[in-house]
Write a protein that holds these residues in place. Structure first.
Motif, PDB file in Angstrom:
ATOM      1  N   UNK A  50       0.822  -1.217   0.000  1.00  0.00           N
ATOM      2  CA  UNK A  50       0.000   0.000   0.000  1.00  0.00           C
ATOM      3  C   UNK A  50       0.859   1.272   0.000  1.00  0.00           C
ATOM      4  N   UNK A  51       1.990   1.206   0.653  1.00  0.00           N
ATOM      5  CA  UNK A  51       2.870   2.380   0.703  1.00  0.00           C
ATOM      6  C   UNK A  51       3.476   2.628  -0.690  1.00  0.00           C
ATOM      7  N   UNK A  52       3.951   1.545  -1.297  1.00  0.00           N
ATOM      8  CA  UNK A  52       4.553   1.686  -2.630  1.00  0.00           C
ATOM      9  C   UNK A  52       3.540   2.230  -3.632  1.00  0.00           C
ATOM     10  N   UNK A  53       2.317   1.724  -3.538  1.00  0.00           N
ATOM     11  CA  UNK A  53       1.276   2.190  -4.465  1.00  0.00           C
ATOM     12  C   UNK A  53       1.062   3.700  -4.327  1.00  0.00           C
ATOM     13  N   UNK A  54       1.033   4.147  -3.114  1.00  0.00           N
ATOM     14  CA  UNK A  54       0.822   5.591  -2.883  1.00  0.00           C
ATOM     15  C   UNK A  54       2.001   6.413  -3.408  1.00  0.00           C
ATOM     16  N   UNK A  55       3.182   5.870  -3.217  1.00  0.00           N
ATOM     17  CA  UNK A  55       4.364   6.598  -3.711  1.00  0.00           C
ATOM     18  C   UNK A  55       4.360   6.654  -5.235  1.00  0.00           C
ATOM     19  N   UNK A  56       4.043   5.511  -5.831  1.00  0.00           N
ATOM     20  CA  UNK A  56       4.087   5.441  -7.306  1.00  0.00           C
ATOM     21  C   UNK A  56       3.018   6.319  -7.941  1.00  0.00           C
ATOM     22  N   UNK A  57       1.859   6.369  -7.290  1.00  0.00           N
ATOM     23  CA  UNK A  57       0.775   7.162  -7.889  1.00  0.00           C
ATOM     24  C   UNK A  57       0.916   8.639  -7.548  1.00  0.00           C
ATOM     25  N   UNK A  58       1.887   8.964  -6.716  1.00  0.00           N
ATOM     26  CA  UNK A  58       2.088  10.373  -6.360  1.00  0.00           C
ATOM     27  C   UNK A  58       1.147  10.855  -5.277  1.00  0.00           C
ATOM     28  N   UNK A  59       0.349   9.926  -4.694  1.00  0.00           N
ATOM     29  CA  UNK A  59      -0.561  10.347  -3.616  1.00  0.00           C
ATOM     30  C   UNK A  59       0.204  10.778  -2.375  1.00  0.00           C
ATOM     31  N   UNK A  60       1.428  10.309  -2.284  1.00  0.00           N
ATOM     32  CA  UNK A  60       2.259  10.694  -1.140  1.00  0.00           C
ATOM     33  C   UNK A  60       3.676  10.962  -1.657  1.00  0.00           C
ATOM     34  N   UNK A  61       4.341  11.900  -1.039  1.00  0.00           N
ATOM     35  CA  UNK A  61       5.711  12.220  -1.444  1.00  0.00           C
ATOM     36  C   UNK A  61       6.723  11.337  -0.732  1.00  0.00           C
ATOM     37  N   UNK A  62       8.003  11.685  -0.902  1.00  0.00           N
ATOM     38  CA  UNK A  62       9.055  10.819  -0.344  1.00  0.00           C
ATOM     39  C   UNK A  62       9.633  11.352   0.967  1.00  0.00           C
ATOM     40  N   UNK A  63       9.100  12.472   1.435  1.00  0.00           N
ATOM     41  CA  UNK A  63       9.678  13.069   2.649  1.00  0.00           C
ATOM     42  C   UNK A  63       9.646  12.104   3.844  1.00  0.00           C
ATOM     43  N   UNK A  64       8.470  11.503   4.068  1.00  0.00           N
ATOM     44  CA  UNK A  64       8.349  10.578   5.203  1.00  0.00           C
ATOM     45  C   UNK A  64       9.228   9.358   4.985  1.00  0.00           C
ATOM     46  N   UNK A  65       9.257   8.906   3.736  1.00  0.00           N
ATOM     47  CA  UNK A  65      10.036   7.693   3.456  1.00  0.00           C
ATOM     48  C   UNK A  65      11.519   7.923   3.742  1.00  0.00           C
ATOM     49  N   UNK A  66      12.029   9.064   3.328  1.00  0.00           N
ATOM     50  CA  UNK A  66      13.442   9.349   3.582  1.00  0.00           C
ATOM     51  C   UNK A  66      13.715   9.457   5.077  1.00  0.00           C
ATOM     52  N   UNK A  67      12.767  10.016   5.793  1.00  0.00           N
ATOM     53  CA  UNK A  67      12.956  10.107   7.250  1.00  0.00           C
ATOM     54  C   UNK A  67      12.967   8.715   7.879  1.00  0.00           C
ATOM     55  N   UNK A  68      12.012   7.883   7.484  1.00  0.00           N
ATOM     56  CA  UNK A  68      11.965   6.518   8.037  1.00  0.00           C
ATOM     57  C   UNK A  68      13.255   5.770   7.687  1.00  0.00           C
TER      58      UNK A  68
END
Ligand code: BGC
Length: 757
Positions: free
Chosen positions: A309-327
């Protein structure tokens, strides 16, 4: 270089230079000489989105993926908190059946807290950290520091009592000791997770004052003073949001106010929402079940909230990468602090030193509650007879209790240990009652046969008849780690001892004038029979050396110095939890989850009993010794406390300046011993309602027989603060304060006045 044109060759070598350590030629992230933050940033930019996402969720029950392409290892977690859990199957709770994973079982944390000894916290942390490192674990899922709000909480044994100052003092050295081994302590369960009943469906409704004054301090201490590298979100909700992705707790308080730079790990299956898992401060998802995952035949980990679900959101642009880089940065930091730390740690496992430490800690935590007529230490003549009654004298208790279940190399029970310690004495055992006959948990089996065919009446008759002619009789009972006792996932239904032990003790006390009772439990029990017996000892789940530690105290090889980390009330009804809305919670129209209201505010444990003047069976901080201590010459130093009225919650000036309180302690008995000098403060009268006393310092002091020592306790400004909800600040109330020095929360030996203007 033959086929490469010069400018390209220069560019390549510049790139290599930028990514490599100048000395060694290895990539920066692999260079142990580089600071962790430099390594993190270097590794981060090499990762693909898929690799970053893979870091954030489990790949098995207890591990998450590393980055195999780059040689970045997997993260391996283990329970915690009092021993290294046996290896489990890749996707199953059952133990994997390895033969080299039997650990040293250390005492439960309620016992550690009962030592009131920071050195024991450090020893515990160092030893368990070494065991984790030897077993190649990077994260130890512990310690637990949830406050004992209700004596019935099934997990009290995994926590450090009812007082935030005591729990804070004990958790800091534990965390440091673990992390010295290159293993992250994962402090749990954050936060306001104070019961097991409906733990995944209950919303804790807590005002800010009790939150900051009672329920958060031990977590804050673990993070700010202990430097914990990981924290575990709890199953319950707080202010309507699940705590594994609770924005206020994780983003505002933990990562904001406290500046936590470590990893937030979900409790197993505690993550409940795709979007909140991404945005609300969670870094790693581990679990048992996830929506849509139940029964998934394979590859279930891909369905975790922080996976597909996270990858899908990233790929569709529904969520940016800011949180991912922090995690990903936080997870990389964890890896560079642990398995890829520049200091190579090897750990050690099942060493004699670890077993000795387990015994020392368990004995130091054992609390002598009552000793009328000096019935203890045992004084059975050579050739005499000692009768031991009770199931807990033989039941092995390392197995059971939930996720803290362990497989240990050996466990010495109290009966075996007494036989070992008193070879010239005939020791007989009578069961007296039947409690829990189960012997296995997650396929770890103690190998004991606890079946019983006698009736309760017969068991009592047999115990009474065996008591005849005995030089001493000890009853060893209490709780155990089966469901409904001290056990994860369930709470107890009553404060009384189960299985008819109360009646049995009363009947024995009628027949045996000098009866000694040992209660083994991880939570408070009521003792309506206390006046009828001569000796009472509070023992704990002591781990591998449990029996020996208890025998050390019973025989006098160790002079007891444990102190209660929680109150033993007369009855549950005397306590602060009066209504169902307080405990265990109620259903409210329009609310999806159960609601539990912390209406008692800051009046938890002795803060309630002392302020209300309600007598208790044994107070918080109580514990006797085989010697006696006198206090004299209490003095308050002329220190300065910088105090300008109020402080923001994260103000460093909160810790500025200290006062020192000293008191002479004379050992007036015939044995060397340890006294625990406790310091409570009492706020000026008037103004905001406050508990009549609050623990703000303690020192465990060894004093030789006939000699004196000096306890010296420092008081930072923080000792005088309360949390003001309206301003969201810590404030100091001016007026006449009283500093109380005592041997328990009720046994106050000296008082000093202090004026705060
Ligand atoms: C417990 C945690 C434990 C985890 C992994 C959960 O059920 O609440 O304390 O660390 O399982 O075993």
């Amino acid at each position: 270089m033959k086929n490469i044109s010069l400018p390209i060759a220069v560019a390549i070598s510049l790139l290599v230079a930028a990514c490599s350590s100048p000395q060694s030629g290895v990539p920066v992230y692999l260079d142990p000489a580089r600071p962790v933050e430099v390594r993190v940033q270097d590794a981060l930019k090499r990762l693909s989105t898929e690799e970053k996402v893979a870091l954030t969720h489990a790949q098995s029950k207890f591990s998450s993926a590393g980055v195999p392409r780059l040689g970045i290892p997997e993260v391996w977690c283990t329970d915690g908190p009092h021993g290294i859990r046996p290896e489990v199957l890749w996707d199953d709770w059952d133990q994997a059946g390895w033969t080299n994973d039997s650990c040293t079982a250390f005492p439960a944390l309620s016992c550690l807290a009962a030592t009131w000894d920071r050195d024991m916290g450090l020893l515990f942390g160092r030893c368990i950290g070494a065991e984790a490192r030897y077993r190649r674990k990077d994260v130890l899922l512990g310690p637990g520091v949830n406050i004992c709000r209700t004596p019935l909480n099934g997990r009290n044994f995994e926590y450090m009592g009812e007082d935030p100052f005591l729990a804070s003092s004990m958790v800091v050295p534990y965390v440091k000791g673990v992390q010295e081994n290159g293993v992250a302590a994962c402090v749990k369960h954050f936060a306001v997770n104070n019961q097991e009943i409906r733990r995944t469906a209950t919303n804790s409704v807590v005002a800010d004052r009790p939150l900051y004054e009672i329920y958060l301090p031990a977590f804050r201490a673990a993070v700010v003073q202990g430097g914990a590298w990981a924290i575990m979100g709890s199953y319950n909700l707080y202010n309507g949001e699940f705590n594994c992705h609770n924005k206020h707790l994780l983003c505002d308080i933990l990562k904001g106010e406290w500046g936590f730079d470590g990893v937030v790990i979900s409790d197993w299956g505690g993550c409940r929402d795709d979007d909140q898992a991404i945005t609300n401060g969670l870094d790693m998802e581990f679990g048992t079940w996830t929506n849509g995952l139940r029964g998934a035949p394979s590859d279930s980990y891909n369905n975790y909230h922080l996976a597909r679900p996270y990858l899908e959101r990233l790929r569709s642009g529904r969520i940016g990468t800011e949180e991912l880089d922090d995690k990903a940065s936080r997870i990389l930091r964890l890896i560079f602090r642990t398995s890829m730390s520049p200091e190579k740690h090897y750990g050690s496992f099942n060493s004699p030193e670890h077993y000795q430490a387990a015994r020392t800690i368990a004995a130091a935590g054992t609390v002598l509650l009552k000793n009328e007529g000096n019935v203890l230490p045992l004084n059975v003549p050579e050739g005499g007879k000692l009768l031991v009654v009770g199931e807990n004298a033989v039941k092995k208790m390392v197995v059971g209790g939930g996720s803290s279940n362990l497989k240990t190399k050996y466990e010495i029970n109290p009966l075996e240990a007494l036989q070992e310690a008193l070879p010239g004495v005939t020791i007989e055992w009578e069961r007296g009652y039947v409690g829990d006959t189960s012997t296995s948990y997650n396929k770890v089996d103690t190998g004991q046969d606890l079946s019983e065919s006698r009736s309760a009446q017969q068991l009592l008759a047999d115990a009474l008849s065996a008591a005849q002619g005995a030089d001493a009789v000890i009853f060893i009972g209490g709780l155990n780690k089966s469901a409904g006792q001290d056990n994860e996932g369930t709470d107890r239904s009553s404060l009384e001892l189960p299985y008819g032990q109360g009646e049995l003790i009363e009947a024995l006390a009628e027949a045996v004038p000098n009866l000694i009772v040992v209660n083994i439990s991880g939570s408070p029990v009521s003792m309506p029979w206390a006046g009828k017996v001569k000796g009472i000892v509070q023992g704990w789940y002591g781990g591998s050396e449990s029996g020996r530690a208890l025998a050390d105290v019973l025989t006098g090889a160790v002079n007891p110095s444990g102190r209660l980390p929680f109150t033993l009330p007369v009855s549950f009804d005397d306590g602060p939890l009066k209504t169902e809305r307080q405990y265990p919670g109620i259903q409210v129209e329009g609310e999806k989850w159960w609601q539990e209201y912390y209406d008692e505010g800051v009046f938890v444990g002795y803060r309630w009993y002392a302020t209300q003047g309600i007598p208790v069976q044994f107070p918080f901080g109580h514990g006797l010794s085989y010697t006696s201590f006198d206090y004299s010459g209490a003095r308050l130093s002329k220190g300065t406390l910088k105090c300008s009225g109020s402080y923001t919650v994260d103000s460093p000036s909160l810790d500025e300046g200290v006062l020192t309180v000293t008191v002479n302690v004379a050992n007036t008995g015939a044995l060397d011993g340890n006294e625990v000098v406790q310091l409570y403060v009492q706020a000026p009268e008037g103004g905001v309602e406050r508990p009549v006393r609050e623990l703000r310092g303690f020192e465990k002091l060894f004093v030789e027989a006939g000699k004196s020592g000096k306890a010296s306790i420092t008081l930072p400004l923080q000792s005088f603060t309360r949390f003001d909800e309206a301003s969201h600040k810590w404030v100091v109330d001016p007026g006449e304060w009283t500093i109380l020095l005592g041997s328990s929360s009720e046994d106050i030996r000296a008082a000093q006045k202090l004026n705060i203007k």
